[in-house]
Design an enzyme around this catalytic site. Structure first.
Site, PDB file in Angstrom:
ATOM      1  N   TYR A 185      13.014  -4.951  11.567  1.00  0.00           N
ATOM      2  CA  TYR A 185      11.715  -5.207  10.931  1.00  0.00           C
ATOM      3  C   TYR A 185      11.929  -5.625   9.458  1.00  0.00           C
ATOM      4  CZ  TYR A 185       6.631  -4.136  11.160  1.00  0.00           C
ATOM      5  OH  TYR A 185       5.278  -4.191  11.209  1.00  0.00           O
ATOM      6  N   GLY A 187       0.142   1.144  -3.171  1.00  0.00           N
ATOM      7  CA  GLY A 187       0.052   0.446  -4.446  1.00  0.00           C
ATOM      8  C   GLY A 187       0.848   1.047  -5.590  1.00  0.00           C
ATOM      9  N   GLY A 188       1.765   1.929  -5.271  1.00  0.00           N
ATOM     10  CA  GLY A 188       2.571   2.554  -6.323  1.00  0.00           C
ATOM     11  C   GLY A 188       3.276   1.516  -7.178  1.00  0.00           C
ATOM     12  N   LYS A 189       4.012   0.646  -6.533  1.00  0.00           N
ATOM     13  CA  LYS A 189       4.761  -0.352  -7.296  1.00  0.00           C
ATOM     14  C   LYS A 189       3.850  -1.468  -7.779  1.00  0.00           C
ATOM     15  CE  LYS A 189       8.969   0.944  -5.004  1.00  0.00           C
ATOM     16  NZ  LYS A 189       8.377   1.690  -3.873  1.00  0.00           N
ATOM     17  N   CYS A 229      13.352   3.814   0.600  1.00  0.00           N
ATOM     18  CA  CYS A 229      13.559   5.237   0.307  1.00  0.00           C
ATOM     19  C   CYS A 229      14.387   5.848   1.439  1.00  0.00           C
ATOM     20  CB  CYS A 229      12.224   5.946   0.147  1.00  0.00           C
ATOM     21  SG  CYS A 229      11.178   5.756   1.585  1.00  0.00           S
ATOM     22  N   ALA A 234       0.822  -1.217   0.000  1.00  0.00           N
ATOM     23  CA  ALA A 234       0.000   0.000   0.000  1.00  0.00           C
ATOM     24  C   ALA A 234       0.854   1.264   0.000  1.00  0.00           C
ATOM     25  CB  ALA A 234      -0.912  -0.007   1.232  1.00  0.00           C
ATOM     26  N   ASP A 261      -0.429  -9.555   8.010  1.00  0.00           N
ATOM     27  CA  ASP A 261       0.888  -9.205   8.522  1.00  0.00           C
ATOM     28  C   ASP A 261       1.896 -10.030   7.726  1.00  0.00           C
ATOM     29  OD1 ASP A 261       3.286  -8.937   9.862  1.00  0.00           O
ATOM     30  OD2 ASP A 261       2.324  -8.733  11.830  1.00  0.00           O
TER      31      ASP A 261
HETATM   32  N1  SAH Z   1       5.256  -0.337  -1.869  1.00  0.00           N
HETATM   33  C1  SAH Z   1       4.434   0.822  -1.589  1.00  0.00           C
HETATM   34  C2  SAH Z   1       4.936   1.618  -0.385  1.00  0.00           C
HETATM   35  C3  SAH Z   1       5.094   0.777   0.869  1.00  0.00           C
HETATM   36  S1  SAH Z   1       5.382   1.693   2.358  1.00  0.00           S
HETATM   37  C4  SAH Z   1       4.327   1.688  -2.832  1.00  0.00           C
HETATM   38  O1  SAH Z   1       5.187   1.571  -3.727  1.00  0.00           O
HETATM   39  O2  SAH Z   1       3.373   2.445  -2.943  1.00  0.00           O
HETATM   40  C5  SAH Z   1       5.443   0.376   3.491  1.00  0.00           C
HETATM   41  C6  SAH Z   1       4.129  -0.334   3.726  1.00  0.00           C
HETATM   42  O3  SAH Z   1       4.373  -1.409   4.614  1.00  0.00           O
HETATM   43  C7  SAH Z   1       3.049   0.515   4.393  1.00  0.00           C
HETATM   44  O4  SAH Z   1       1.922   0.592   3.559  1.00  0.00           O
HETATM   45  C8  SAH Z   1       2.706  -0.256   5.669  1.00  0.00           C
HETATM   46  O5  SAH Z   1       1.306  -0.276   5.960  1.00  0.00           O
HETATM   47  C9  SAH Z   1       3.174  -1.646   5.324  1.00  0.00           C
HETATM   48  N2  SAH Z   1       3.467  -2.516   6.480  1.00  0.00           N
HETATM   49  C10 SAH Z   1       4.020  -2.177   7.667  1.00  0.00           C
HETATM   50  N3  SAH Z   1       4.118  -3.260   8.471  1.00  0.00           N
HETATM   51  C11 SAH Z   1       3.597  -4.302   7.772  1.00  0.00           C
HETATM   52  C12 SAH Z   1       3.410  -5.689   8.070  1.00  0.00           C
HETATM   53  N4  SAH Z   1       3.798  -6.216   9.229  1.00  0.00           N
HETATM   54  N5  SAH Z   1       2.850  -6.467   7.116  1.00  0.00           N
HETATM   55  C13 SAH Z   1       2.474  -5.950   5.931  1.00  0.00           C
HETATM   56  N6  SAH Z   1       2.620  -4.655   5.607  1.00  0.00           N
HETATM   57  C14 SAH Z   1       3.178  -3.845   6.517  1.00  0.00           C
END
Ligand code: SAH
Length: 390
Positions: free
Chosen positions: A302, A208-210, A325, A206, A256
């Site tokens: 993480y 969802g860019g990529k 990033c 999310a 998760d």
């Molecule tokens: N790939 C996305 C940006 C991702 S930012 C794009 O290109 O648009 C990192 C994302 O990791 C966030 O949306 C956050 O909600 C998610 N995230 C954080 N902890 C997580 C977990 N334990 N399991 C799944 N997603 C997680």
């Protein structure tokens, strides 16, 4: 502490110095400014880049093609301009201030505080929570409404420190013809290289860019599963995929992702993208920022958890791409080295990107890609590619 805008502790500054050495002040001043180019990715399943370019240009919008990526268009960012404090103030939260600084209008949800005398039609200054004046504009509602209604246009911005087109207000945006995305983020999908017929997992997807780029790159013919943990962001991703017309090609599952191997034991993707939360030190422009080395370490541990799960689910012969990033070695090169050390079946391979520069640390540094804000004038970024050989 270097530079007034950044409240980074000594250990974090030391970590940054390991990356940038004497160029650290150049890096810090670059992330205070936006890139000179604001990029969008054309949704090539809906429109070809040339047609979008012509349609925008026919309305007098300055827009250009990227030198290398066919789906990348960019808008020049003008400024900096002087903006004065007019006395009546609206305080925007940090995120909203950073958008308004680029010329975006201010909407009520982004407001933290305002001068009680503000009535519709009043000329106001938009300031950040720290007091930086980022823009001047006209109030579209009273201060009372800004605080109580929590929705709608609050300040129409007329003058801001930087200026770029308001992308989300263009009809082409509503039509799903493009997605605002940084150039390094676009290169990540090139490194992943998803093919028609393959199963592709995006572990932290999310908004969802990529994910959207993966769908377009594989011409809508890959089976894409987009995971994210956050309910709110999953909803946002659903809306974005709908706007782009990509829902037919993506499964969006809230989970998760640190437990995908346990919760979805049957899943064996050809390709996995790991784009996890990070300290976002490469993101720009930043009005100010406060972080410590502990944040870096927490983030790194993480990130390792996501990557470990990626190595458990990917097919033999499959590909994992890791991107962030941010710029610390701890969250980038070291995370990859830690992973490789524990598994002889994994191999780091070249990202295949000819732009940017290579990694700054470790045995595989010549195989990684890094983008540096002060060198390449983009978001600070890291990309690595790993193959499971056995
Ligand atoms: N790939 C996305 C940006 C991702 S930012 C794009 O290109 O648009 C990192 C994302 O990791 C966030 O949306 C956050 O909600 C998610 N995230 C954080 N902890 C997580 C977990 N334990 N399991 C799944 N997603 C997680």
């Amino acid at each position: 502490m270097i530079g007034g805008a950044f409240d980074y502790d000594a250990a974090l500054l030391e970590a940054l110095r390991r990356v940038y050495g004497s160029e650290l002040p150049l890096f810090l001043s670059a992330i205070e400014r936006p890139s000179r180019r604001l990029y969008v990715r054309v949704n090539t399943l809906r429109i070809d880049p040339g047609s979008l370019l012509d349609s925008l240009r026919s309305r007098g919008i300055r827009v250009y093609r990227d030198e290398e990526l066919p789906e990348a268009l960019y808008f020049p960012v003008d400024g900096p301009y002087q903006v004065k404090d007019v006395g009546l103030r609206v305080v925007a939260d940090k995120h909203a201030s950073e958008s308004v600084m680029l010329g975006a209008n201010l909407y009520a949800p982004g407001i933290e505080d305002c001068d009680p005398e503000i009535k519709p039609g009043a000329v106001v200054s938009v300031v950040s929570p720290r007091g930086d004046v980022v823009a001047e504009g006209v109030a579209k509602m009273s201060c009372w409404d800004m605080k109580k209604r929590r929705r709608g246009l609050a300040v129409e911005v007329h003058r801001s420190i930087y200026r770029a087109p308001r992308l989300r207000e263009l009809p082409e945006f509503s039509a799903g013809y493009f997605y605002p995305q940084s150039l390094p983020a676009m290169y990540t999908t090139y490194t992943l290289d998803p093919q028609p017929g393959e199963i592709v997992v995006d572990m932290c997807a999310a908004p969802g860019g990529k994910t959207g780029h993966i769908v377009e790159y594989a011409r809508g013919l890959a089976y894409v599963i987009a995971f994210d943990h956050s309910q709110k962001k999953v909803k946002e991703m659903q809306r974005e995929m709908e706007r782009l017309g990509h829902l037919f090609a993506v499964e969006i599952w809230r989970t998760d992702s640190r437990y995908i191997d346990v919760d979805y034991p049957w899943l064996r993707p050809h390709r996995v993208l790991v784009d996890p939360p990070c300290t976002a030190l490469g993101v720009r422009p930043k009005l100010y920022d406060r972080k410590s080395y502990r944040d870096v370490l927490a983030s790194a541990s993480y990130q390792k958890q996501f990557l470990r799960v990626a190595t458990r689910i990917v097919k033999v012969g499959g590909v994992i791409v890791y991107s962030t990033c941010t710029v610390t070695i701890e969250e980038n090169e070291e995370v990859i080295e830690d992973l490789i050390r524990g598994d002889p079946c994994l191999e780091v391979v070249d990202t295949g990107i000819r732009r940017g520069s290579r990694g700054v640390y470790g045995e595989f540094k010549d195989l990684y890609t890094r983008f540096h804000p002060h060198v390449h004038d983009v978001t600070g970024y890291f990309i690595a590619k790993i193959v499971r050989k056995c």
